[in-house]
Write a protein that holds these residues in place. Structure first.
Motif, mmCIF file in Angstrom:
data_model
loop_
_atom_site.group_PDB
_atom_site.id
_atom_site.type_symbol
_atom_site.label_atom_id
_atom_site.label_comp_id
_atom_site.label_asym_id
_atom_site.label_seq_id
_atom_site.Cartn_x
_atom_site.Cartn_y
_atom_site.Cartn_z
ATOM 1 N N HIS A 35 1.105 -1.109 0.315
ATOM 2 C CA HIS A 35 0.329 -0.340 -0.142
ATOM 3 C C HIS A 35 0.792 1.742 -0.427
ATOM 4 C CE1 HIS A 35 -3.611 -2.129 0.103
ATOM 5 N NE2 HIS A 35 -3.030 -2.989 1.080
ATOM 6 N N LEU A 36 2.297 1.112 0.100
ATOM 7 C CA LEU A 36 3.171 2.027 -0.499
ATOM 8 C C LEU A 36 4.088 2.142 -1.185
ATOM 9 C CD1 LEU A 36 5.073 2.382 3.185
ATOM 10 C CD2 LEU A 36 3.192 3.825 2.549
ATOM 11 N N PHE A 37 3.589 1.271 -2.226
ATOM 12 C CA PHE A 37 3.884 0.901 -4.183
ATOM 13 C C PHE A 37 3.442 1.975 -4.938
ATOM 14 C CE2 PHE A 37 3.909 -0.822 -8.194
ATOM 15 C CZ PHE A 37 4.870 -0.543 -8.647
ATOM 16 N N CYS A 38 4.297 2.992 -5.301
ATOM 17 C CA CYS A 38 3.605 3.828 -6.047
ATOM 18 C C CYS A 38 4.028 4.585 -6.702
ATOM 19 C CB CYS A 38 3.071 5.176 -5.456
ATOM 20 S SG CYS A 38 4.323 6.504 -4.846
ATOM 21 N N LYS A 39 4.223 4.600 -8.600
ATOM 22 C CA LYS A 39 5.004 5.020 -9.478
ATOM 23 C C LYS A 39 5.073 6.553 -9.490
ATOM 24 C CE LYS A 39 5.741 1.157 -12.138
ATOM 25 N NZ LYS A 39 4.968 0.615 -13.348
ATOM 26 N N PRO A 40 5.865 7.715 -9.552
ATOM 27 C CA PRO A 40 7.428 7.512 -9.323
ATOM 28 C C PRO A 40 7.630 5.694 -7.914
ATOM 29 C CG PRO A 40 6.930 9.651 -10.000
ATOM 30 C CD PRO A 40 5.954 9.216 -9.354
ATOM 31 N N ILE A 41 8.611 5.686 -7.760
ATOM 32 C CA ILE A 41 8.797 5.030 -6.701
ATOM 33 C C ILE A 41 9.408 5.788 -5.675
ATOM 34 C CG2 ILE A 41 10.913 4.031 -6.743
ATOM 35 C CD1 ILE A 41 9.590 1.306 -5.819
ATOM 36 N N ALA A 42 9.506 5.833 -4.623
ATOM 37 C CA ALA A 42 9.767 6.284 -2.996
ATOM 38 C C ALA A 42 11.479 6.626 -3.604
ATOM 39 C CB ALA A 42 9.039 6.108 -2.116
ATOM 40 N N LYS A 43 12.092 7.529 -2.560
ATOM 41 C CA LYS A 43 13.425 7.499 -3.510
ATOM 42 C C LYS A 43 14.775 7.371 -2.300
ATOM 43 C CE LYS A 43 13.356 7.788 -8.055
ATOM 44 N NZ LYS A 43 11.387 8.180 -8.405
ATOM 45 N N ARG A 44 15.070 8.205 -2.220
ATOM 46 C CA ARG A 44 16.166 7.780 -1.112
ATOM 47 C C ARG A 44 15.743 8.943 0.300
ATOM 48 N NH1 ARG A 44 18.712 7.100 -5.663
ATOM 49 N NH2 ARG A 44 20.088 5.625 -6.062
ATOM 50 N N PRO A 45 16.290 9.053 1.309
ATOM 51 C CA PRO A 45 16.313 10.050 2.123
ATOM 52 C C PRO A 45 16.669 11.116 1.610
ATOM 53 C CG PRO A 45 17.247 8.115 3.176
ATOM 54 C CD PRO A 45 17.344 7.731 1.879
ATOM 55 N N GLU A 46 17.985 11.375 1.321
ATOM 56 C CA GLU A 46 18.858 12.771 1.307
ATOM 57 C C GLU A 46 17.611 13.588 -0.140
ATOM 58 O OE1 GLU A 46 21.501 9.827 -0.774
ATOM 59 O OE2 GLU A 46 20.249 10.133 0.355
ATOM 60 N N ASP A 47 16.700 12.300 -1.370
ATOM 61 C CA ASP A 47 15.967 13.108 -1.956
ATOM 62 C C ASP A 47 14.306 13.423 -1.294
ATOM 63 O OD1 ASP A 47 17.074 12.338 -4.461
ATOM 64 O OD2 ASP A 47 16.829 10.112 -3.996
ATOM 65 N N ARG A 48 14.118 12.668 0.307
ATOM 66 C CA ARG A 48 13.055 13.422 0.813
ATOM 67 C C ARG A 48 13.369 13.971 1.700
ATOM 68 N NH1 ARG A 48 11.907 9.606 5.836
ATOM 69 N NH2 ARG A 48 13.643 10.071 5.826
ATOM 70 N N GLU A 49 14.235 14.489 2.459
ATOM 71 C CA GLU A 49 15.208 15.745 3.124
ATOM 72 C C GLU A 49 14.805 16.570 1.602
ATOM 73 O OE1 GLU A 49 15.052 16.187 5.868
ATOM 74 O OE2 GLU A 49 13.975 13.574 6.000
ATOM 75 N N ALA A 50 15.573 17.015 0.793
ATOM 76 C CA ALA A 50 14.856 17.735 -0.731
ATOM 77 C C ALA A 50 13.658 18.352 -0.240
ATOM 78 C CB ALA A 50 16.078 17.749 -1.512
ATOM 79 N N LEU A 51 12.431 17.907 -0.139
ATOM 80 C CA LEU A 51 11.189 17.880 -1.527
ATOM 81 C C LEU A 51 10.722 18.347 -0.167
ATOM 82 C CD1 LEU A 51 10.053 14.099 -2.461
ATOM 83 C CD2 LEU A 51 10.843 16.790 -3.547
ATOM 84 N N LEU A 52 11.320 17.861 1.763
ATOM 85 C CA LEU A 52 10.666 18.190 2.871
ATOM 86 C C LEU A 52 10.999 19.842 2.675
ATOM 87 C CD1 LEU A 52 8.723 17.749 5.184
ATOM 88 C CD2 LEU A 52 10.466 16.966 6.270
ATOM 89 N N LYS A 53 11.685 20.266 2.754
ATOM 90 C CA LYS A 53 13.195 21.268 2.708
ATOM 91 C C LYS A 53 12.442 22.738 1.941
ATOM 92 C CE LYS A 53 17.345 23.634 2.893
ATOM 93 N NZ LYS A 53 18.707 24.011 2.573
ATOM 94 N N ALA A 54 12.272 21.716 0.360
ATOM 95 C CA ALA A 54 11.327 22.680 -0.107
ATOM 96 C C ALA A 54 9.839 23.087 -0.272
ATOM 97 C CB ALA A 54 11.572 22.277 -1.757
#
Length: 341
Positions: free
Chosen positions: A205-224
């Motif tokens: 139920h967490l599988f999607c496209k685009p697939i979730a990426k790396r911690p540094e990607d999540r942090e960049a998204l969150l910061k923005a």
């Protein structure tokens, strides 16, 4: 504690059709003033008549809630006459690379073939919404598509191009390279990484496209998102699939977040002392960028624990939401509006 959000918008939403539409549409119309509705049905929503018919089915499913579906059409090679008919009916046109995600087999096979339609869209002021993935290695698909975004932004400088559901730090950086690029980001990509999906027991139920990426990607998204980037908007990409299609071999791609989106975002922004930025993220940025005037609607959230249901059921459908069975610290109160008559 009470938080009021004025005319919140979901800038990327899947409502499906038929019985699934009847089940899930009210879960979005209860908490949003409007949403940009994706066109990848079977067959796709690809002409004026299909747009108008689908909009009617959505409004029927919402049961009179104050809710505006911002319709989209499935990208194909359009004539000028066809685009003129669509211009007043749609928010934008959605481009899927062929086979990149659910029901996208009829998408664009070669970007060169799409340029004539894009040129007309630029002249008519119709935004282009893009599912930006190649067919390469799954973790690299968005990164590989970024050069295509660059080429499009340079070739069509007056065309507003929205990079849908971005997932990488590189996409965040690209957002600052071109004034005609915008982006949406989902709840799940602000919260999870690939490790949450497949690092232990597989969580379909967490599988999607685009697939979730790396911690540094999540942090960049969150910061923005937390910093209030003016061209980054909330788009849930809430994508319901029946439970039998998720908990199966060949698991369908999509995370269903519509019922918890605003309460979970409130918890996330509060955690980072950024509740004052949430209004912009869920409405203000989109209204400023696209010149939108959504229906007047005040949605109230309360800092009161909410138990996320194990599933939502009705009309012969059963859908499992993200964080099913978990307790989140914010809840949706009754919205400040009355039913349309």
């Amino acid at each position: 504690m009470i938080l009021e959000l004025h005319s919140p918008l979901d800038m990327h939403l899947h409502l499906r059709d038929g019985d699934m539409l009847k089940l899930v549409a009210p879960l979005s119309s209860a908490s949003f003033a409007g949403a940009v509705v994706m066109p990848n049905l079977v067959p796709p929503v690809a002409d004026a008549e299909a747009v108008q018919a689908y909009r009617g089915r959505i409004m029927d499913a919402c049961g009179g809630d104050v809710f505006k579906p911002y319709m989209t059409a499935f990208f194909r090679s359009y004539t000028e006459k066809e685009l003129e008919r669509l211009r007043d009916l749609v928010f934008g046109i959605k481009l899927y690379p062929a086979g990149a995600t659910t029901n996208s087999e009829g998408g664009v096979k070669a970007m060169k073939d799409a340029e004539a339609t894009m040129a007309m869209m630029q002249e008519m002021g119709i935004p282009l919404l893009v599912h930006g993935e190649t067919h390469g290695f799954v973790m690299d698909r968005e990164a590989e598509f970024l050069d295509i975004y660059r080429n499009l932004a340079e070739q069509f400088p007056r065309l507003t191009i929205c990079m849908e559901h971005i997932t990488t730090a590189a996409a965040v950086r690209l957002l600052d390279e071109f004034e005609n690029l915008a982006a949406t980001v989902t709840l799940q990509h602000l919260l999870i990484t690939l490790d949450d999906v497949a690092g232990g027991m597989l969580r379909p139920h967490l599988f999607c496209k685009p697939i979730a990426k790396r911690p540094e990607d999540r942090e960049a998204l969150l910061k923005a998102a937390l910093s209030g980037h003016p061209r980054l908007m909330f788009g849930s990409d809430s994508a319901p699939h029946p439970v039998h299609a998720k908990e199966a071999c060949g698991c369908a791609a999509g995370v269903f977040t519509a019922p918890i989106a605003l309460p979970r975002l409130a918890a996330l922004f509060e955690e980072h002392d950024a509740l004052d930025r949430l209004q912009g993220f869920v409405s203000g940025h989109a209204c400023a960028l696209y010149g939108l005037t959504p229906p007047a609607k005040t949605v109230r959230l309360e800092r009161r624990e909410m138990l996320v249901p194990d599933a939502y059921e009705g009309y012969g459908q059963k859908v499992v939401p993200m964080e099913a069975g978990c307790v989140i610290p914010w809840s949706l109160m009754q919205s400040g509006f009355t039913k349309m008559t």
